[in-house]
Design a protein around this motif. Structure first.
Motif, short mmCIF file in Angstrom:
data_model
loop_
_atom_site.label_atom_id
_atom_site.label_comp_id
_atom_site.label_asym_id
_atom_site.label_seq_id
_atom_site.Cartn_x
_atom_site.Cartn_y
_atom_site.Cartn_z
N SER A 51 -4.82 9.16 -5.86
CA SER A 51 -4.69 8.07 -6.82
C SER A 51 -4.33 6.77 -6.12
O SER A 51 -4.93 5.71 -6.40
CB SER A 51 -3.63 8.43 -7.87
OG SER A 51 -3.44 7.37 -8.79
N VAL A 52 -3.38 6.82 -5.20
CA VAL A 52 -2.96 5.61 -4.48
C VAL A 52 -4.11 5.01 -3.69
O VAL A 52 -4.34 3.79 -3.70
CB VAL A 52 -1.76 5.92 -3.55
CG1 VAL A 52 -1.52 4.77 -2.58
CG2 VAL A 52 -0.51 6.20 -4.37
N LYS A 53 -4.86 5.86 -3.01
CA LYS A 53 -6.00 5.38 -2.23
C LYS A 53 -7.00 4.65 -3.12
O LYS A 53 -7.50 3.57 -2.77
CB LYS A 53 -6.67 6.55 -1.51
CG LYS A 53 -7.85 6.14 -0.64
CD LYS A 53 -8.47 7.35 0.07
CE LYS A 53 -9.65 6.93 0.93
NZ LYS A 53 -10.27 8.11 1.61
N ASN A 54 -7.29 5.23 -4.27
CA ASN A 54 -8.27 4.66 -5.20
C ASN A 54 -7.77 3.37 -5.84
O ASN A 54 -8.46 2.34 -5.82
CB ASN A 54 -8.60 5.71 -6.26
CG ASN A 54 -9.50 5.18 -7.35
OD1 ASN A 54 -9.03 4.72 -8.39
ND2 ASN A 54 -10.81 5.27 -7.13
N ILE A 55 -6.58 3.40 -6.40
CA ILE A 55 -6.06 2.26 -7.14
C ILE A 55 -5.74 1.09 -6.20
O ILE A 55 -6.01 -0.08 -6.52
CB ILE A 55 -4.80 2.66 -7.95
CG1 ILE A 55 -5.14 3.79 -8.95
CG2 ILE A 55 -4.23 1.45 -8.68
CD1 ILE A 55 -6.17 3.43 -9.98
#
Length: 227
Positions: A20-24
């Protein structure tokens, strides 16, 4: 000027949160949005009953419409993000939970966010969600462009927008009213005016839910909100 607050608990070790962190974060960097990674405490103690909207349903383990430790931790994560003093420096803020990824074209979402902010002002919405199903909801205010107005209940509260002029109002309510699961608090305690986008732009990643203490995916929950 936009800020996104990403509500995580274990962003360096939890596989869902890492993804999630990588994407957002990449989305924010691409679109010039200020990214605020917020690492919240995983609440394990019994939640306080004396400040709860439904003290009779507070218990040790999660259950249907019950409140347990994870619900209180989630509520606090949202509360602390909304009450961040720095929010007044932004035209609008975005709040996204830690197991969420964008499941749409980034440019489309960015342009949609600008439209949501405009609609929020024009129709006096307190919150506009863009990862929520509108099916089987109470669409109390009809539809304006691609936003369903005055939607109840607001489930899930996984990604939403608050304009600058509404932050102070919601902050004051968070500081003066009893707590509940954050989506139920918005609808039943604060009685916020909620708008929901017709399209679901973000989705939960399947896997173990800290809040519900069980596996949550398209087979066990609403398939519209899971990747």
């Amino acid at each position: 000027k936009i800020k996104l607050m990403h509500l995580t608990t274990e962003p360096e070790t939890n596989p869902k949160e890492i993804r999630s962190v990588k994407n957002i974060k990449a989305f924010c960097n691409e679109m010039g949005i200020d990214y605020d990674l917020r690492v919240n405490k995983i609440w394990t103690e019994m939640p306080p009953k004396d400040t709860c909207n439904r003290p009779d349903v507070v218990q040790e383990k999660p259950g249907y419409y019950k409140l347990a430790a994870g619900h209180y931790g989630c509520y606090l994560a949202h509360k602390n993000a909304i009450c961040d003093e720095d929010n007044v420096n932004y035209d609008y803020v975005l709040i996204v939970e830690g197991d969420v990824v964008i499941d749409s074209d980034w440019n489309e979402l960015y342009e949609s966010l600008k439209r949501f902010a405009r609609i929020s002002t024009e129709k006096d919405m307190d919150v506009i969600g863009f990862g929520n199903p509108w099916q089987d909801r109470n669409l109390n205010g009809g539809k304006y462009e691609d936003i369903f107005l005055d939607v109840t209940p607001f489930i899930p509260a996984q990604s939403y927008l608050i304009t600058k002029d509404k932050v102070a109002k919601i902050k004051q309510l968070l500081e003066t009213t009893p707590w509940d699961a954050i989506d139920l608090w918005m609808c039943n305690v604060a009685r916020l005016r909620i708008g929901t986008a017709e399209k679901i732009y973000t989705k939960h990643l399947p896997g173990f839910s800290i809040i519900e203490q069980t596996i949550k995916d398209a087979d066990t929950d609403n398939p519209l909100i899971f990747l």
